[in-house]
Design a protein around this motif. Sequence first.
Motif, PDB file in Angstrom:
ATOM      1  N   ASN A   1       1.113  18.626  -2.215  1.00  0.00           N
ATOM      2  CA  ASN A   1       1.660  19.283  -0.659  1.00  0.00           C
ATOM      3  C   ASN A   1       2.208  17.577   0.370  1.00  0.00           C
ATOM      4  O   ASN A   1       2.067  17.713   1.778  1.00  0.00           O
ATOM      5  N   ALA A   2       2.436  16.943  -0.236  1.00  0.00           N
ATOM      6  CA  ALA A   2       2.388  15.507  -0.162  1.00  0.00           C
ATOM      7  C   ALA A   2       3.731  15.930   0.910  1.00  0.00           C
ATOM      8  O   ALA A   2       3.841  14.734   2.036  1.00  0.00           O
ATOM      9  N   ALA A   3       4.759  16.322   0.277  1.00  0.00           N
ATOM     10  CA  ALA A   3       6.395  15.894   1.144  1.00  0.00           C
ATOM     11  C   ALA A   3       5.645  15.967   2.719  1.00  0.00           C
ATOM     12  O   ALA A   3       6.686  15.719   3.222  1.00  0.00           O
TER      13      ALA A   3
ATOM     14  N   SER B   1       0.078   6.190   7.120  1.00  0.00           N
ATOM     15  CA  SER B   1       0.780   6.845   6.129  1.00  0.00           C
ATOM     16  C   SER B   1       0.697   6.797   4.967  1.00  0.00           C
ATOM     17  O   SER B   1       0.609   6.123   4.649  1.00  0.00           O
ATOM     18  N   THR B   2       1.341   7.681   3.472  1.00  0.00           N
ATOM     19  CA  THR B   2       1.163   7.933   2.295  1.00  0.00           C
ATOM     20  C   THR B   2       2.432   6.783   2.243  1.00  0.00           C
ATOM     21  O   THR B   2       1.910   6.066   1.061  1.00  0.00           O
ATOM     22  N   THR B   3       3.341   6.220   3.382  1.00  0.00           N
ATOM     23  CA  THR B   3       3.686   5.100   2.801  1.00  0.00           C
ATOM     24  C   THR B   3       3.290   3.748   2.427  1.00  0.00           C
ATOM     25  O   THR B   3       4.101   2.976   2.250  1.00  0.00           O
ATOM     26  N   THR B   4       1.612   3.952   3.589  1.00  0.00           N
ATOM     27  CA  THR B   4       1.130   2.280   3.581  1.00  0.00           C
ATOM     28  C   THR B   4       1.073   2.010   1.918  1.00  0.00           C
ATOM     29  O   THR B   4       0.556   2.339   1.157  1.00  0.00           O
ATOM     30  N   GLU B   5       1.204   0.585   2.025  1.00  0.00           N
ATOM     31  CA  GLU B   5       1.230  -0.639   1.252  1.00  0.00           C
ATOM     32  C   GLU B   5       0.423  -1.841   1.556  1.00  0.00           C
ATOM     33  O   GLU B   5       1.089  -2.790   2.309  1.00  0.00           O
ATOM     34  N   PRO B   6      -0.698  -2.055   0.654  1.00  0.00           N
ATOM     35  CA  PRO B   6      -1.311  -1.691   0.037  1.00  0.00           C
ATOM     36  C   PRO B   6      -1.823  -0.096   0.527  1.00  0.00           C
ATOM     37  O   PRO B   6      -2.380   0.077   1.748  1.00  0.00           O
ATOM     38  N   ASN B   7      -2.388   0.619  -0.309  1.00  0.00           N
ATOM     39  CA  ASN B   7      -3.234   1.727   0.002  1.00  0.00           C
ATOM     40  C   ASN B   7      -4.223   1.567   0.522  1.00  0.00           C
ATOM     41  O   ASN B   7      -5.371   0.867  -0.329  1.00  0.00           O
ATOM     42  N   PRO B   8      -5.047   1.330   2.127  1.00  0.00           N
ATOM     43  CA  PRO B   8      -5.948   1.250   2.557  1.00  0.00           C
ATOM     44  C   PRO B   8      -6.958   2.022   2.435  1.00  0.00           C
ATOM     45  O   PRO B   8      -7.918   1.346   2.443  1.00  0.00           O
ATOM     46  N   TYR B   9      -7.112   2.860   1.423  1.00  0.00           N
ATOM     47  CA  TYR B   9      -8.328   3.399   1.180  1.00  0.00           C
ATOM     48  C   TYR B   9      -8.397   4.351  -0.284  1.00  0.00           C
ATOM     49  O   TYR B   9      -7.412   5.254  -0.957  1.00  0.00           O
ATOM     50  N   PRO B  10      -8.283   2.952  -1.614  1.00  0.00           N
ATOM     51  CA  PRO B  10      -7.964   3.114  -3.086  1.00  0.00           C
ATOM     52  C   PRO B  10      -8.442   4.293  -3.533  1.00  0.00           C
ATOM     53  O   PRO B  10      -8.655   4.464  -4.828  1.00  0.00           O
ATOM     54  N   ALA B  11     -10.488   4.447  -2.940  1.00  0.00           N
ATOM     55  CA  ALA B  11     -10.490   5.808  -3.485  1.00  0.00           C
ATOM     56  C   ALA B  11     -10.345   7.035  -3.489  1.00  0.00           C
ATOM     57  O   ALA B  11     -10.356   8.051  -4.685  1.00  0.00           O
TER      58      ALA B  11
ATOM     59  N   ASP C   1      -6.090   7.978  -5.035  1.00  0.00           N
ATOM     60  CA  ASP C   1      -5.600   7.151  -5.053  1.00  0.00           C
ATOM     61  C   ASP C   1      -3.809   8.420  -4.977  1.00  0.00           C
ATOM     62  O   ASP C   1      -3.575   8.921  -5.195  1.00  0.00           O
ATOM     63  N   ILE C   2      -3.515   7.591  -4.419  1.00  0.00           N
ATOM     64  CA  ILE C   2      -1.472   8.417  -3.932  1.00  0.00           C
ATOM     65  C   ILE C   2      -0.764   7.968  -4.138  1.00  0.00           C
ATOM     66  O   ILE C   2       0.583   8.411  -4.061  1.00  0.00           O
ATOM     67  N   SER C   3      -0.629   7.000  -5.566  1.00  0.00           N
ATOM     68  CA  SER C   3       0.238   6.406  -6.241  1.00  0.00           C
ATOM     69  C   SER C   3       1.159   7.118  -6.947  1.00  0.00           C
ATOM     70  O   SER C   3       2.914   6.918  -6.703  1.00  0.00           O
ATOM     71  N   ASN C   4       1.161   8.214  -7.402  1.00  0.00           N
ATOM     72  CA  ASN C   4       2.050   9.735  -7.708  1.00  0.00           C
ATOM     73  C   ASN C   4       2.739  10.633  -6.491  1.00  0.00           C
ATOM     74  O   ASN C   4       3.427  11.419  -6.819  1.00  0.00           O
TER      75      ASN C   4
END
Length: 320
Positions: free
Chosen positions: A183-185, A211-221, A223-226
């Motif tokens: 449902n990422a879109a 937002s899921t565009t945020t870099e780096p991921n603020p909650y790396p537990a 993983d939303i890289s894909n």
Amino acid sequence: MTTRKILAFLTVLALATLGSCSVESENIFNMFEDVKITFHDDSDYTVTDYRKYNDGDSVHISFTITSANKDMIKLVVDSTIGTGATNGKREFALKESERRSYTGRIRFKIQRDGKATFRIYALDDMNVYMGDGYKSVTVEGAPSYTLLADRKVYRPNPDKPELPTFYSIAKGKAYTYAEGLANAADIDFGIYYGVDTTISNLGRVVYNLYSTTTEPNPYPAFDISNWEKRPTLFSAMIESSAASIFNNSLISSSRIEEEAKKQVIDQTHTDFDTYAKAIKADRMFYFLTPEGKYGALYIKQNTIDANGDDYLSILTKIQN
């Protein structure tokens, strides 16, 4: 005198007394009949009884009000929203030549969803109500925005993957991390957190959104890289009078956009580190979606459910 004669005498006396009394007060059912009002259908924008408009449409209320026997000193235009709450009132004095008959037109633009009723009535030289012709007109703004209330977005917890910690504004739905990829879109933001270390709020949850565009991921537990990224942008947090703004100012699509454009909407995330400054009840953000729609995100509560899990209760308004 017999009892029967006494009763007969009293009856005659009562009837005579009633017959001698004259009723001098006005009849409440016809005391305001001197004032008449006619609403005219004289333009493409006029309403004479009821009419539905779209957000931003022009409205004309064209009318003639007359008084047969007494001068009208002032006119009052009184409008109420659908709940009956007073929405606006304006009064103005009439010229001497207008006190028995006045023709006018009220012009405005629709910037409120829902119904509003308008009455026009006269006041005399003692500021006493004279009548409104027993008429009114109602205008209705067609729905131009969507309100979604009391959605729960949870503080993420890797030990409880069933907690919905990502949110889609358009869908009005919160998703778990496991549901996020599919449902990422649609996902506009997620929640991450810290813990306050100050003495006054020691141990309290410090909420942030991203937002899921945020870099780096603020909650790396998580993983939303894909994930497909949805670049929704947010304003700085509104702290003052947030409830009043959300409920009373953001009342149509055009008003939402007007208020949102007063802010700079360019943030992908927040990074609060203390509870005093962080997201909590009665705070608000404006947002802009990738589709160009403006809206507002209001925090109703930051609290704990029956299982002891922390969450934010949010309300959103977004342009249709």
